[in-house]
Design an enzyme around this catalytic site. Structure first.
Site, PDB file in Angstrom:
ATOM      1  N   HIS A 116      -1.438   1.199   4.438  1.00 33.25           N
ATOM      2  CA  HIS A 116      -2.657   0.449   4.762  1.00 33.25           C
ATOM      3  C   HIS A 116      -3.245   1.142   5.988  1.00 33.25           C
ATOM      4  O   HIS A 116      -2.495   1.674   6.815  1.00 33.25           O
ATOM      5  CB  HIS A 116      -2.361  -0.986   5.194  1.00 33.25           C
ATOM      6  CG  HIS A 116      -1.683  -1.842   4.179  1.00 33.25           C
ATOM      7  ND1 HIS A 116      -0.324  -1.896   4.054  1.00 33.25           N
ATOM      8  CD2 HIS A 116      -2.183  -2.723   3.283  1.00 33.25           C
ATOM      9  CE1 HIS A 116      -0.008  -2.758   3.105  1.00 33.25           C
ATOM     10  NE2 HIS A 116      -1.112  -3.274   2.612  1.00 33.25           N
ATOM     11  N   ASP A 119      -1.422   0.344   9.111  1.00 27.40           N
ATOM     12  CA  ASP A 119      -0.048   0.851   9.280  1.00 27.40           C
ATOM     13  C   ASP A 119      -0.105   2.202   9.975  1.00 27.40           C
ATOM     14  O   ASP A 119       0.733   2.518  10.810  1.00 27.40           O
ATOM     15  CB  ASP A 119       0.660   1.105   7.934  1.00 27.40           C
ATOM     16  CG  ASP A 119       0.577  -0.065   6.991  1.00 27.40           C
ATOM     17  OD1 ASP A 119       0.499  -1.206   7.474  1.00 27.40           O
ATOM     18  OD2 ASP A 119       0.599   0.179   5.761  1.00 27.40           O
TER      19      ASP A 119
HETATM   20  C1  XLS Z   1       1.926  -8.006  -0.716  1.00 25.62           C
HETATM   21  C2  XLS Z   1       1.521  -6.797  -1.420  1.00 25.62           C
HETATM   22  C3  XLS Z   1       1.115  -5.626  -0.537  1.00 25.62           C
HETATM   23  C4  XLS Z   1       0.367  -4.608  -1.345  1.00 25.62           C
HETATM   24  C5  XLS Z   1      -0.482  -3.698  -0.544  1.00 25.62           C
HETATM   25  O1  XLS Z   1       2.500  -8.928  -1.265  1.00 25.62           O
HETATM   26  O2  XLS Z   1       2.525  -6.426  -2.279  1.00 25.62           O
HETATM   27  O3  XLS Z   1       2.240  -5.092   0.097  1.00 25.62           O
HETATM   28  O4  XLS Z   1       1.237  -3.850  -2.118  1.00 25.62           O
HETATM   29  O5  XLS Z   1      -1.450  -4.360   0.190  1.00 25.62           O
END
Ligand code: XLS
Ligand code: NI
Ligand code: NI
Length: 452
Positions: A116, A119
């Site tokens: 993200h 991150d």
């Molecule tokens: C959360 C989601 C997230 C997505 C990416 O539950 O799995 O981690 O994979 O935003």
């Protein structure tokens, strides 16, 4: 797929800190090895069903869980101290984290990662500063990718953590918030394009609602579709050739999330004519929260030509939220690999771990052990599924259940040539259909026979 040198050097820039000094490159040692820091089943170059294991599985490390997740939960703060976190210095920490991440990818011998925006780089004081921070880290990540030949499976924007998104991002009733979401998606798309990302993901954590009393659902869905189509247009105009992916999840954090499951997303995409550019990123723990198996969701996506990529974690069968555990369920691994092998593979997708070590798994080596364990689980699933397809009568048995459609009137039906009256006439002229067993226990016993 690009060929990777057999012995990839562990690249540490002169003077750069090594974050996992006790851990060397993880090697395949086979099932009899007792070394927890070795692969027992994952042998990246081993050819299975016509291609190396690493091409079947295309593993990707999730930046957020592995390098940002310190184990905080609603009842207490994080329990893990990461050596790349420098208190009070978010940008310095971001660079240190990047070094640690690429050391980790290289030592684990994984070819892809996912992130993200937040991150990779911290949020700044304002939109401009946030964009600038992400640009700087993207530049650094590009150098790291070139040095290591690690690639980006997908990028995404975190449109769920900041309080401004509490009522949604693209579906927020306040237009100003929608523009903030757009600025993040634009910057995250720019970063993904710059880093050659194969896909771009939208997980709509806050796109949903808690009460219909204060929500115009149709209006919010219309806004979501407009937002996605503008993101698609921007991406395409700026050279993004990859696939846009929607990641379904039925609940948490919203009570009713708009992207409930694969079937819901397919109908949304078709309704708004987005199905050519948008496919689906399917997560095991989200499938089970929706009351489905992972295999069911994957098969459904293939059925509608909507298969995109996978988040290969697992939930806990004894509770009802997203626990994001590393995949250890061999039955799930076999079943999904049967579907994937039969449907012709992952294509532009991959397998993002999207999993975290437990809150009380606090040793730094635990993040290696978690990933190695999931990789071995999937490798084992692949090996077993391949054997089942090659050696057992699994495929024939399944095919035989439908043999009445292979000829005569059954075949005509499949060719769309029989009307309802003609079908009804056939029924009046034949006797009661035979009772034919579905043989579920036999199918299950075939799977277990190949688990050695
Ligand atoms: C959360 C989601 C997230 C997505 C990416 O539950 O799995 O981690 O994979 O935003
Ligand atoms: Ni996910
Ligand atoms: Ni999840």
């Amino acid at each position: 797929m690009e060929a990777k040198p057999q012995t990839m050097a562990i690249n540490l820039t002169l003077g750069q800190k090594e974050y996992f000094p006790k851990i060397k490159k993880i090697k395949y040692e086979g099932q009899d090895s007792d070394n927890p820091l070795s692969f027992k089943f994952y042998d990246s170059e081993k050819v299975v069903s016509g291609k190396p294991m690493k091409e079947h599985l295309k593993f990707a490390v999730a930046y957020w869980h592995t390098f940002c997740g310190t184990g905080g939960d609603p009842f207490g703060p994080g329990t893990k101290s990461f050596p790349w976190e420098i208190p009070g210095k978010p940008m310095q920490s971001a660079y240190a984290k990047l070094d640690a991440a690429f050391e980790f990818f290289t030592k684990l011998d994984v070819e892809y990662y996912c992130f993200h925006d937040r991150d990779l780089a911290p949020e700044g004081e304002n939109v401009k500063e946030s964009v600038q921070f992400l640009k700087e880290l993207t530049k650094a990540a590009k150098v790291k990718q070139e040095e290591s030949s690690v690639k980006l499976l997908w990028g995404t924007a975190n449109l769920f953590s900041h309080p401004r998104f509490m009522n949604g991002a693209a579906t927020n009733p306040d237009f100003d918030v929608v523009t903030f979401a757009a600025s993040q998606v634009k910057a995250a798309l720019d970063a993904t394009i710059e880093l050659g990302g194969c896909n771009y993901v939208f997980w709509g954590g806050r796109e949903g609602y808690s009460s219909l009393l204060n929500t115009k659902m149709k209006k919010e869905l219309d806004h979501l579709a407009i937002f996605l189509s503008k993101a698609r247009d921007y991406g395409r105009e700026n050279g993004f050739k990859g696939t846009f992916l929607i990641e379904p999840k039925p609940m948490e954090p919203s009570k009713h999330q708009y992207d409930f499951d694969v079937a819901t997303v397919v109908s949304f995409l078709k309704n708004y004519n987005l199905e050519d550019d948008f496919k689906i990123n399917i997560e095991n723990n989200h499938a089970t929260l929706a009351g489905h198996t992972f295999a069911h969701e994957i098969q459904t996506a293939y059925n509608f030509n909507a298969f995109g990529s996978l988040d290969i974690n697992q939930g806990d069968p004894h509770n009802g939220w997203d626990t994001d555990e590393f995949l250890s369920n061999i039955y799930d691994a076999i079943h999904i690999m049967l579907v994937i092998l039969e449907e012709g593979g992952l294509k532009t997708g991959g397998m993002n771990f999207d999993a975290k070590t437990r809150r009380n798994s606090t040793d730094l080596e635990d993040i290696f052990i978690g990933h190695i364990h999931a990789m071995d689980t999937l490798a084992r699933g692949l090996l077993i599924a391949d054997e089942i397809l090659r050696k057992s009568n699994y495929k024939d048995l399944k095919q035989k259940r439908y043999k009445s459609f292979d000829k005569d009137k059954g075949l005509h039906f499949t060719k769309n040539k029989l009307g309802l009256e003609e079908l009804a006439n056939i029924a009046s002229n034949i006797s009661e259909p035979e009772i034919i067993s579905g043989k579920q226990e036999l199918f299950e016993s075939i799977i277990n026979k190949y688990i050695k």
